[in-house]
Design an enzyme around this catalytic site. Structure first.
Site, PDB file in Angstrom:
ATOM      1  N   CYS A   9      44.578  47.435  52.397  1.00  0.00           N
ATOM      2  CA  CYS A   9      44.173  48.585  51.596  1.00  0.00           C
ATOM      3  C   CYS A   9      44.895  49.842  52.081  1.00  0.00           C
ATOM      4  CB  CYS A   9      42.658  48.791  51.688  1.00  0.00           C
ATOM      5  SG  CYS A   9      42.044  50.143  50.661  1.00  0.00           S
ATOM      6  N   CYS A  39      47.304  44.947  47.917  1.00  0.00           N
ATOM      7  CA  CYS A  39      47.512  46.257  47.293  1.00  0.00           C
ATOM      8  C   CYS A  39      48.734  46.997  47.852  1.00  0.00           C
ATOM      9  CB  CYS A  39      46.270  47.111  47.457  1.00  0.00           C
ATOM     10  SG  CYS A  39      44.828  46.379  46.670  1.00  0.00           S
ATOM     11  N   HIS A  61      34.752  44.472  49.450  1.00  0.00           N
ATOM     12  CA  HIS A  61      34.472  45.179  50.696  1.00  0.00           C
ATOM     13  C   HIS A  61      34.407  44.183  51.852  1.00  0.00           C
ATOM     14  CE1 HIS A  61      32.656  49.032  48.726  1.00  0.00           C
ATOM     15  NE2 HIS A  61      33.882  48.748  48.310  1.00  0.00           N
ATOM     16  N   GLU A  63      32.207  43.634  54.144  1.00  0.00           N
ATOM     17  CA  GLU A  63      30.916  42.930  54.260  1.00  0.00           C
ATOM     18  C   GLU A  63      30.860  41.770  53.273  1.00  0.00           C
ATOM     19  OE1 GLU A  63      29.835  47.427  54.234  1.00  0.00           O
ATOM     20  OE2 GLU A  63      31.445  46.156  53.491  1.00  0.00           O
ATOM     21  N   CYS A  89      28.019  50.474  51.598  1.00  0.00           N
ATOM     22  CA  CYS A  89      27.713  51.176  50.351  1.00  0.00           C
ATOM     23  C   CYS A  89      26.441  50.546  49.772  1.00  0.00           C
ATOM     24  CB  CYS A  89      28.878  51.056  49.370  1.00  0.00           C
ATOM     25  SG  CYS A  89      29.142  49.395  48.712  1.00  0.00           S
ATOM     26  N   CYS A  92      26.964  46.854  48.610  1.00  0.00           N
ATOM     27  CA  CYS A  92      27.017  45.915  49.737  1.00  0.00           C
ATOM     28  C   CYS A  92      25.647  45.771  50.384  1.00  0.00           C
ATOM     29  CB  CYS A  92      28.045  46.367  50.768  1.00  0.00           C
ATOM     30  SG  CYS A  92      29.742  46.068  50.240  1.00  0.00           S
TER      31      CYS A  92
END
Length: 137
Positions: A9, A39, A61, A63, A89, A92
């Site tokens: 990322c 990415c 993510h 997690e 978040c 998650c």
């Protein structure tokens, strides 16, 4: 956490480790689903496009990747402890709770990273009995 550096990322590198009974049962880092694009390789310097909420269109993510990898390999995450470089978040947090993870230890604030007022994921987990702690070296 060195694991976070494995992420492709370009926006934020995050790593997660799931442990149970003092043993690592799974690891994960944020990035695209297996079999898709990295990415930083497909879109150097800018990363993948954003969805309607401004989140990465392609990435899972850390997690989520750690939980999915454990489940895919038939490891039970019930009662596990999740160590993660960025607080979860809200999305998650829902997955963490549903998976039966009993404790989360995080290094950095998700709210500070996103520029929002509160740790929605942490608040959610605590409301439903998951122990959440900020890592203290």
């Amino acid at each position: 956490m060195n694991l976070a550096r494995r992420s492709h990322c370009v926006k934020k590198q995050v790593g997660a480790v799931l442990a149970k009974d003092t043993r690592i049962i799974s690891i994960g880092y944020n990035g695209p689903p297996a079999g898709t694009y990295n990415c930083d390789e497909k879109w150097p310097g800018v990363g993948c496009s954003r969805d309607a909420k401004g989140s990465c269109f392609l990435a899972l993510h850390a997690e989520q990747n750690a939980i999915l990898y454990a489940v895919k390999n038939l490891a039970s995450v019930e009662g596990a402890v999740l160590y993660v470089t960025l607080a979860p978040c809200l999305s998650c947090a829902r997955v963490i709770f549903s998976a039966g993870i009993k404790k989360v230890i995080y290094v950095e604030s998700y709210a500070a990273y996103k520029g929002i007022d509160k740790e929605e994921g942490v608040d959610f987990l605590q409301e439903f009995g998951v122990v959440v702690e900020a890592y203290q070296p």
